[in-house]
Structure formats: structure tokens, C-alpha cells
Design an enzyme around this catalytic site. Sequence first.
Site, PDB file in Angstrom:
ATOM      1  N   SER A  26      14.202   8.620 -67.751  1.00  0.00           N
ATOM      2  CA  SER A  26      14.111   9.212 -66.414  1.00  0.00           C
ATOM      3  C   SER A  26      14.949  10.490 -66.402  1.00  0.00           C
ATOM      4  CB  SER A  26      14.635   8.216 -65.375  1.00  0.00           C
ATOM      5  OG  SER A  26      15.879   7.690 -65.776  1.00  0.00           O
TER       6      SER A  26
ATOM      7  N   GLU B  85      17.232  13.345 -63.959  1.00  0.00           N
ATOM      8  CA  GLU B  85      17.942  13.571 -62.696  1.00  0.00           C
ATOM      9  C   GLU B  85      17.918  15.047 -62.315  1.00  0.00           C
ATOM     10  OE1 GLU B  85      21.445  11.236 -61.933  1.00  0.00           O
ATOM     11  OE2 GLU B  85      22.503  13.026 -61.241  1.00  0.00           O
TER      12      GLU B  85
ATOM     13  N   ALA C  42      27.691  13.476 -50.764  1.00  0.00           N
ATOM     14  CA  ALA C  42      28.374  12.500 -49.912  1.00  0.00           C
ATOM     15  C   ALA C  42      28.583  13.088 -48.525  1.00  0.00           C
ATOM     16  CB  ALA C  42      29.699  12.102 -50.539  1.00  0.00           C
TER      17      ALA C  42
ATOM     18  N   ARG D 127      28.587   5.062 -53.721  1.00  0.00           N
ATOM     19  CA  ARG D 127      29.602   5.296 -52.692  1.00  0.00           C
ATOM     20  C   ARG D 127      29.682   6.780 -52.386  1.00  0.00           C
ATOM     21  NH1 ARG D 127      35.907   5.289 -53.913  1.00  0.00           N
ATOM     22  NH2 ARG D 127      35.194   7.273 -54.802  1.00  0.00           N
TER      23      ARG D 127
ATOM     24  N   ASP E 272      31.651  10.711 -53.117  1.00  0.00           N
ATOM     25  CA  ASP E 272      33.012  11.249 -52.945  1.00  0.00           C
ATOM     26  C   ASP E 272      32.950  12.267 -51.830  1.00  0.00           C
ATOM     27  OD1 ASP E 272      34.431  10.078 -55.165  1.00  0.00           O
ATOM     28  OD2 ASP E 272      33.150  11.317 -56.447  1.00  0.00           O
TER      29      ASP E 272
ATOM     30  N   ALA F 248      30.304   0.957 -52.961  1.00  0.00           N
ATOM     31  CA  ALA F 248      28.846   0.926 -53.147  1.00  0.00           C
ATOM     32  C   ALA F 248      28.264  -0.486 -53.048  1.00  0.00           C
ATOM     33  CB  ALA F 248      28.494   1.553 -54.497  1.00  0.00           C
TER      34      ALA F 248
ATOM     35  N   LYS G 245      28.425  -5.095 -57.612  1.00  0.00           N
ATOM     36  CA  LYS G 245      27.248  -4.334 -57.149  1.00  0.00           C
ATOM     37  C   LYS G 245      25.967  -5.047 -57.596  1.00  0.00           C
ATOM     38  CE  LYS G 245      28.844  -0.152 -58.764  1.00  0.00           C
ATOM     39  NZ  LYS G 245      29.052   1.318 -58.847  1.00  0.00           N
TER      40      LYS G 245
ATOM     41  N   GLN H  94      27.631   6.949 -65.973  1.00  0.00           N
ATOM     42  CA  GLN H  94      28.212   8.283 -66.071  1.00  0.00           C
ATOM     43  C   GLN H  94      27.979   8.744 -67.512  1.00  0.00           C
ATOM     44  OE1 GLN H  94      28.806  11.110 -65.069  1.00  0.00           O
ATOM     45  NE2 GLN H  94      30.345  10.537 -63.561  1.00  0.00           N
TER      46      GLN H  94
ATOM     47  N   PHE I 276      33.720  19.911 -65.376  1.00  0.00           N
ATOM     48  CA  PHE I 276      33.048  18.803 -64.714  1.00  0.00           C
ATOM     49  C   PHE I 276      33.524  17.467 -65.296  1.00  0.00           C
ATOM     50  CE2 PHE I 276      28.920  16.476 -63.823  1.00  0.00           C
ATOM     51  CZ  PHE I 276      29.214  16.307 -62.487  1.00  0.00           C
TER      52      PHE I 276
ATOM     53  N   HIS J 175      18.711   8.091 -69.253  1.00  0.00           N
ATOM     54  CA  HIS J 175      18.554   8.861 -68.007  1.00  0.00           C
ATOM     55  C   HIS J 175      19.192  10.224 -68.274  1.00  0.00           C
ATOM     56  CE1 HIS J 175      18.388   9.436 -63.596  1.00  0.00           C
ATOM     57  NE2 HIS J 175      19.613   9.939 -63.678  1.00  0.00           N
TER      58      HIS J 175
HETATM   59  P1  FAD Z   1      31.919   2.321 -56.301  1.00  0.00           P
HETATM   60  O1  FAD Z   1      31.093   1.434 -57.147  1.00  0.00           O
HETATM   61  O2  FAD Z   1      32.146   1.910 -54.879  1.00  0.00           O
HETATM   62  O3  FAD Z   1      33.324   2.509 -57.037  1.00  0.00           O
HETATM   63  C1  FAD Z   1      34.226   3.523 -56.665  1.00  0.00           C
HETATM   64  C2  FAD Z   1      35.651   3.146 -57.023  1.00  0.00           C
HETATM   65  O4  FAD Z   1      36.081   2.078 -56.187  1.00  0.00           O
HETATM   66  C3  FAD Z   1      35.843   2.650 -58.460  1.00  0.00           C
HETATM   67  O5  FAD Z   1      37.102   3.099 -58.909  1.00  0.00           O
HETATM   68  C4  FAD Z   1      35.849   1.131 -58.320  1.00  0.00           C
HETATM   69  O6  FAD Z   1      36.626   0.513 -59.342  1.00  0.00           O
HETATM   70  C5  FAD Z   1      36.510   0.968 -56.946  1.00  0.00           C
HETATM   71  N1  FAD Z   1      36.081  -0.216 -56.212  1.00  0.00           N
HETATM   72  C6  FAD Z   1      34.827  -0.708 -56.087  1.00  0.00           C
HETATM   73  N2  FAD Z   1      34.825  -1.799 -55.289  1.00  0.00           N
HETATM   74  C7  FAD Z   1      36.117  -1.978 -54.889  1.00  0.00           C
HETATM   75  C8  FAD Z   1      36.771  -2.921 -54.033  1.00  0.00           C
HETATM   76  N3  FAD Z   1      36.088  -3.911 -53.439  1.00  0.00           N
HETATM   77  N4  FAD Z   1      38.110  -2.788 -53.846  1.00  0.00           N
HETATM   78  C9  FAD Z   1      38.824  -1.789 -54.438  1.00  0.00           C
HETATM   79  N5  FAD Z   1      38.242  -0.873 -55.261  1.00  0.00           N
HETATM   80  C10 FAD Z   1      36.923  -0.972 -55.469  1.00  0.00           C
HETATM   81  N6  FAD Z   1      27.895  11.256 -56.105  1.00  0.00           N
HETATM   82  C11 FAD Z   1      27.308  11.818 -55.027  1.00  0.00           C
HETATM   83  O7  FAD Z   1      28.004  12.207 -54.091  1.00  0.00           O
HETATM   84  N7  FAD Z   1      25.959  11.971 -54.946  1.00  0.00           N
HETATM   85  C12 FAD Z   1      25.126  11.545 -55.923  1.00  0.00           C
HETATM   86  O8  FAD Z   1      23.903  11.685 -55.821  1.00  0.00           O
HETATM   87  C13 FAD Z   1      25.700  10.931 -57.080  1.00  0.00           C
HETATM   88  N8  FAD Z   1      24.940  10.456 -58.071  1.00  0.00           N
HETATM   89  C14 FAD Z   1      25.510   9.781 -59.125  1.00  0.00           C
HETATM   90  C15 FAD Z   1      24.681   9.201 -60.092  1.00  0.00           C
HETATM   91  C16 FAD Z   1      25.234   8.511 -61.157  1.00  0.00           C
HETATM   92  C17 FAD Z   1      24.320   7.878 -62.188  1.00  0.00           C
HETATM   93  C18 FAD Z   1      26.651   8.412 -61.285  1.00  0.00           C
HETATM   94  C19 FAD Z   1      27.258   7.688 -62.455  1.00  0.00           C
HETATM   95  C20 FAD Z   1      27.473   8.971 -60.324  1.00  0.00           C
HETATM   96  C21 FAD Z   1      26.916   9.654 -59.222  1.00  0.00           C
HETATM   97  N9  FAD Z   1      27.711  10.206 -58.220  1.00  0.00           N
HETATM   98  C22 FAD Z   1      27.122  10.798 -57.126  1.00  0.00           C
HETATM   99  C23 FAD Z   1      29.173  10.140 -58.295  1.00  0.00           C
HETATM  100  C24 FAD Z   1      29.723   8.922 -57.544  1.00  0.00           C
HETATM  101  O9  FAD Z   1      29.405   9.004 -56.179  1.00  0.00           O
HETATM  102  C25 FAD Z   1      31.227   8.923 -57.727  1.00  0.00           C
HETATM  103  O10 FAD Z   1      31.550   8.605 -59.063  1.00  0.00           O
HETATM  104  C26 FAD Z   1      31.994   8.036 -56.763  1.00  0.00           C
HETATM  105  O11 FAD Z   1      33.383   8.328 -56.926  1.00  0.00           O
HETATM  106  C27 FAD Z   1      31.835   6.546 -56.995  1.00  0.00           C
HETATM  107  O12 FAD Z   1      30.616   6.090 -56.599  1.00  0.00           O
HETATM  108  P2  FAD Z   1      30.189   4.593 -56.988  1.00  0.00           P
HETATM  109  O13 FAD Z   1      28.900   4.324 -56.338  1.00  0.00           O
HETATM  110  O14 FAD Z   1      30.303   4.363 -58.430  1.00  0.00           O
HETATM  111  O15 FAD Z   1      31.368   3.788 -56.218  1.00  0.00           O
END
Ligand code: FAD
Length: 284
Positions: free
Chosen positions: A11, A13, A47, A102, A104, A120, A162, A173, A213, A263
Site C-alpha cells: 500500500s 501513503e 491532528a 492518536r 500529535d 488511539a 489497540k 513507523q 524527521f 506500506h
Molecule cells: P497511541 O497508540 O495512543 O500511543 C501514543 C503514546 O501513548 C505512546 O507512547 C504509547 O506508549 C502511549 N500510550 C498508549 N496508551 C496509553 C495509556 N493507556 N496510558 C499511558 N500511555 C499510553 N499523525 C498524524 O497526526 N496524522 C497522521 O495521519 C498520522 N499517520 C501516521 C501513520 C502511521 C503508520 C504512523 C506510524 C504514525 C502516524 N502519525 C500520524 C503519527 C502519530 O499520530 C504519532 O506517532 C502519535 O504521537 C501517536 O499516535 P498513536 O496512534 O500511535 O498513539
Amino acid sequence: MTAQDNTKQFSFELFPPKTEKGIEKMRQTVTQLNLLKPAYFSVTYGAGGSTQSTTFAAVDWLRSEEIETAPHISCIGASKDEIDSLLQRYIGQGITRLVALRGDLPSGAGLGEIHDFSHADELVAYIRETTGDHFHIEVAAYPEFHPQATDPFKDIEYFANKVSAGANAAITQYFYNADAYFRFVDACEALNVTVPIVPGIMPITNYSSLARFSDSCGAEIPRWIRRRLEAFGDDTNSIRSFGADVVSDMCERLIANGAPGLHFYTMNQAGATQILCDRLGITG
Ligand code: FAD
């Protein structure tokens, strides 16, 4: 990994372009890479909804071309109502695949009044609660650990949450160290997490922007790669040629050792991704 090998999925991106020139570039990229018959194109989402209109425009165009599309959705700073309207919009467009994150918030931006989602896994659970099994949900995984993770083992447990919340698969990543990926997958399997974890692949085309980055997203460029890229200076051809060697070798190793697919982070440029696909035998 060839197009005939339908056990492997690949896929691409995209990010949502802001300018007319950027839109044209993205469309050319999609037109070229779509000949390789990918499973889908995903489109990132800023975000806090910061790219909402441009993400919608990119998704609308992809759908008008009848291309399988997976919009990204990020939940930090979003209300449940906002997520509901995104989900309904996408259901109305016949979209069945999402990348749930989630996100940033930009530095300095506060959460304001909205705290409907902290992580997330809560977004994944909410999508399942409100739309059942309509969407195939991908989540993010971090073989070299999330930059904010204080404990690597907890980070893997949070990833597992998740999947328990309803994610079907994950995209990682990017990384340049295949062992980090294999170790991550082993650790997930030890927690009975067996969903496909697809390596995210970042082609190497420019050293300084990649280094910047990578620092911010916690992806490590191994020293032997970094030192060579630095030594190439402005010699873009050498950077691209060395980058294609290193990344295609890693992709081959990933696929040969069980990765379920790849991907590609295209950065809206077809060239470097096309070279990797050619070398990997992805011909469409
Ligand atoms: P989470 O899975 O929520 O994790 C974030 C942090 O919180 C981690 O350190 C985890 O250990 C911690 N955590 C999780 N659950 C808990 C809990 N219950 N208690 C305490 N800590 C916890 N960003 C964008 O803004 N837009 C995008 O389109 C985008 N696309 C992406 C696509 C991919 C494939 C990847 C790998 C990243 C992408 N990102 C994007 C970046 C991503 O949003 C950031 O890395 C963000 O900081 C974390 O998102 P996440 O969904 O992994 O968060």
C-alpha cells in the site's frame, strides 16, 4: 514479492497537498503507482483536524477515481461528535478502511476543552462501538518504540490494547533496522497479538530532511547509513542510489522472513517508491 504473490499486501501513503502544484504532483504519483495495483492508498490527517479540508479533497479525488482509499483519522483534541461526522462522511463515500491514530497536536497547541480521547485505543473502541465491523482498522506500531514511551514493554502492551479494542492490522513507523521489526513482532506474538504488522517503508532521497524527521518521530538512522549519507553531501544521485540499495535489501529481508506486506511512505513522489517496487518485483 510479486503481484502474483497475493499473500503479501502492499500500500502507499500520501499526504494531503495544499497547493495546485502539490495536487497535480499527488495525482501524477497516484496515477503512476496505481498501475502497481496496491491494496489501497492512505491519506494522512493532521491532528486537531488541521488538514481536514485538504484530506477530504484528496480522499474525494481518490474515490472519484474509484481507488481503494484509507483515510487516517486522529483523535487527540477531537470530540466524539467530530469523529462521528468523519465516520459518517467516509461511510457515505463507500470507504471501508481507516488508519486510526492518536496524533500529535502542534507544539504549543493546548487540548482546550476537548478530552474525549487520550490514546488511539479509545478511538478504535469508539469506531467499533459506533460503526460495528464496517471498517477495517489499521493502527500505528513502533518497532523502535514511540518517542514518548517511557517503558518499551509498556509501549508494546499499549499497542496490544489497540488490537484488543478492535484493530485488524498495524502499519509501523519507518525503520532501517529489520531486527527491530522482527523483535517487535516476536514480542507481540508473546502477548498473543497476531494481527498483520506491516512494515512502513521510507525511501531515502534526501539526507537532511530525513534526519530532521527521524529525530522527531523516533526512527533511528543507523550510524553506518547516516555517515555515508552525510558524506555524499549534495550528491543527490549517490544518496538515492545508496538509499535504494539499503532500503530494497531491507525490504527483501523483511518479506523473506515473514512480513505480511509493505506500506510505502511515498511523500507524494512516485520515483523512489517505484524504484523499490521494481527491485522487489512488484509489477502490478
Ligand atoms: P497511541 O497508540 O495512543 O500511543 C501514543 C503514546 O501513548 C505512546 O507512547 C504509547 O506508549 C502511549 N500510550 C498508549 N496508551 C496509553 C495509556 N493507556 N496510558 C499511558 N500511555 C499510553 N499523525 C498524524 O497526526 N496524522 C497522521 O495521519 C498520522 N499517520 C501516521 C501513520 C502511521 C503508520 C504512523 C506510524 C504514525 C502516524 N502519525 C500520524 C503519527 C502519530 O499520530 C504519532 O506517532 C502519535 O504521537 C501517536 O499516535 P498513536 O496512534 O500511535 O498513539
